[in-house]
Motif scaffolding. Structure first.
Motif, PDB file in Angstrom:
ATOM      1  N   GLU A   4      29.934  34.265  46.937  1.00  0.00           N
ATOM      2  CA  GLU A   4      30.000  34.011  48.376  1.00  0.00           C
ATOM      3  C   GLU A   4      30.866  32.814  48.753  1.00  0.00           C
ATOM      4  O   GLU A   4      31.217  32.651  49.911  1.00  0.00           O
ATOM      5  CB  GLU A   4      28.593  33.869  48.948  1.00  0.00           C
ATOM      6  CG  GLU A   4      27.766  32.790  48.281  1.00  0.00           C
ATOM      7  CD  GLU A   4      26.287  32.923  48.602  1.00  0.00           C
ATOM      8  OE1 GLU A   4      25.927  33.534  49.620  1.00  0.00           O
ATOM      9  OE2 GLU A   4      25.486  32.411  47.821  1.00  0.00           O
ATOM     10  N   HIS A   5      31.245  31.975  47.797  1.00  0.00           N
ATOM     11  CA  HIS A   5      32.091  30.819  48.089  1.00  0.00           C
ATOM     12  C   HIS A   5      33.543  31.046  47.679  1.00  0.00           C
ATOM     13  O   HIS A   5      34.326  30.101  47.628  1.00  0.00           O
ATOM     14  CB  HIS A   5      31.528  29.561  47.422  1.00  0.00           C
ATOM     15  CG  HIS A   5      30.167  29.193  47.942  1.00  0.00           C
ATOM     16  ND1 HIS A   5      29.961  28.744  49.230  1.00  0.00           N
ATOM     17  CD2 HIS A   5      28.944  29.263  47.376  1.00  0.00           C
ATOM     18  CE1 HIS A   5      28.669  28.539  49.424  1.00  0.00           C
ATOM     19  NE2 HIS A   5      28.032  28.852  48.314  1.00  0.00           N
ATOM     20  N   GLY A   6      33.893  32.303  47.364  1.00  0.00           N
ATOM     21  CA  GLY A   6      35.278  32.644  47.086  1.00  0.00           C
ATOM     22  C   GLY A   6      35.725  32.497  45.653  1.00  0.00           C
ATOM     23  O   GLY A   6      36.902  32.682  45.357  1.00  0.00           O
ATOM     24  N   PHE A   7      34.830  32.191  44.742  1.00  0.00           N
ATOM     25  CA  PHE A   7      35.185  32.076  43.332  1.00  0.00           C
ATOM     26  C   PHE A   7      34.988  33.415  42.633  1.00  0.00           C
ATOM     27  O   PHE A   7      34.008  34.119  42.885  1.00  0.00           O
ATOM     28  CB  PHE A   7      34.315  31.025  42.635  1.00  0.00           C
ATOM     29  CG  PHE A   7      34.518  29.644  43.185  1.00  0.00           C
ATOM     30  CD1 PHE A   7      35.659  28.924  42.862  1.00  0.00           C
ATOM     31  CD2 PHE A   7      33.592  29.071  44.035  1.00  0.00           C
ATOM     32  CE1 PHE A   7      35.860  27.655  43.372  1.00  0.00           C
ATOM     33  CE2 PHE A   7      33.777  27.803  44.548  1.00  0.00           C
ATOM     34  CZ  PHE A   7      34.925  27.090  44.215  1.00  0.00           C
ATOM     35  N   GLY A   8      35.913  33.767  41.733  1.00  0.00           N
ATOM     36  CA  GLY A   8      35.797  34.997  40.969  1.00  0.00           C
ATOM     37  C   GLY A   8      34.566  34.973  40.077  1.00  0.00           C
ATOM     38  O   GLY A   8      34.221  33.939  39.518  1.00  0.00           O
ATOM     39  N   LEU A   9      33.899  36.119  39.972  1.00  0.00           N
ATOM     40  CA  LEU A   9      32.706  36.229  39.136  1.00  0.00           C
ATOM     41  C   LEU A   9      33.047  36.996  37.864  1.00  0.00           C
ATOM     42  O   LEU A   9      33.210  38.221  37.889  1.00  0.00           O
ATOM     43  CB  LEU A   9      31.577  36.947  39.881  1.00  0.00           C
ATOM     44  CG  LEU A   9      30.972  36.223  41.067  1.00  0.00           C
ATOM     45  CD1 LEU A   9      29.910  37.102  41.732  1.00  0.00           C
ATOM     46  CD2 LEU A   9      30.363  34.904  40.626  1.00  0.00           C
ATOM     47  N   GLY A  10      33.176  36.276  36.768  1.00  0.00           N
ATOM     48  CA  GLY A  10      33.426  36.909  35.491  1.00  0.00           C
ATOM     49  C   GLY A  10      32.181  37.579  34.949  1.00  0.00           C
ATOM     50  O   GLY A  10      31.054  37.214  35.280  1.00  0.00           O
ATOM     51  N   ASP A  11      32.375  38.590  34.126  1.00  0.00           N
ATOM     52  CA  ASP A  11      31.316  39.295  33.419  1.00  0.00           C
ATOM     53  C   ASP A  11      30.368  40.056  34.352  1.00  0.00           C
ATOM     54  O   ASP A  11      29.222  40.313  34.011  1.00  0.00           O
ATOM     55  CB  ASP A  11      30.527  38.329  32.523  1.00  0.00           C
ATOM     56  CG  ASP A  11      29.851  39.043  31.363  1.00  0.00           C
ATOM     57  OD1 ASP A  11      30.432  40.023  30.855  1.00  0.00           O
ATOM     58  OD2 ASP A  11      28.734  38.641  30.990  1.00  0.00           O
ATOM     59  N   ALA A  12      30.849  40.419  35.552  1.00  0.00           N
ATOM     60  CA  ALA A  12      30.058  41.277  36.439  1.00  0.00           C
ATOM     61  C   ALA A  12      30.271  42.727  36.001  1.00  0.00           C
ATOM     62  O   ALA A  12      31.353  43.102  35.557  1.00  0.00           O
ATOM     63  CB  ALA A  12      30.499  41.105  37.896  1.00  0.00           C
TER      64      ALA A  12
END
Length: 86
Positions: A4-12
């Motif tokens: 929600e803060h614009g950072f990429g989520l790895g390992d999703a």
């Protein structure tokens, strides 16, 4: 896939399930994990309608219907889930 803060989520986890053959006991599907920056490329998907599901531990999952090949880019933003301790 971003938080929600614009950072990429790895390992999703990203799953695609084909909806072209409704009621098929073995629907076509693909699954993969995002890279460190939340990116993923699903290739050789069948043309037609399907659903993309995205999930990651500690976040609320999301899904949406897509039409391929028209929907060539799909962005997801996952919100953090609340944890109850006690």
């Amino acid at each position: 896939v971003e938080g929600e803060h614009g950072f990429g989520l790895g390992d999703a986890e990203v799953r695609f399930v084909s909806a072209e053959f409704h009621g098929d006991p073995a629907p076509s599907g693909w699954s993969t994990k995002t890279g460190a920056m939340g990116e993923v490329t699903l290739m050789d998907l069948p043309t037609g309608v399907g659903r993309v599901h995205v999930s990651k531990k500690g976040y609320l999952s999301d899904s949406r219907e897509v039409a391929l090949p028209a929907d060539d880019r799909i962005d997801f933003v996952l919100a953090k889930s609340n944890t109850i301790v006690g």
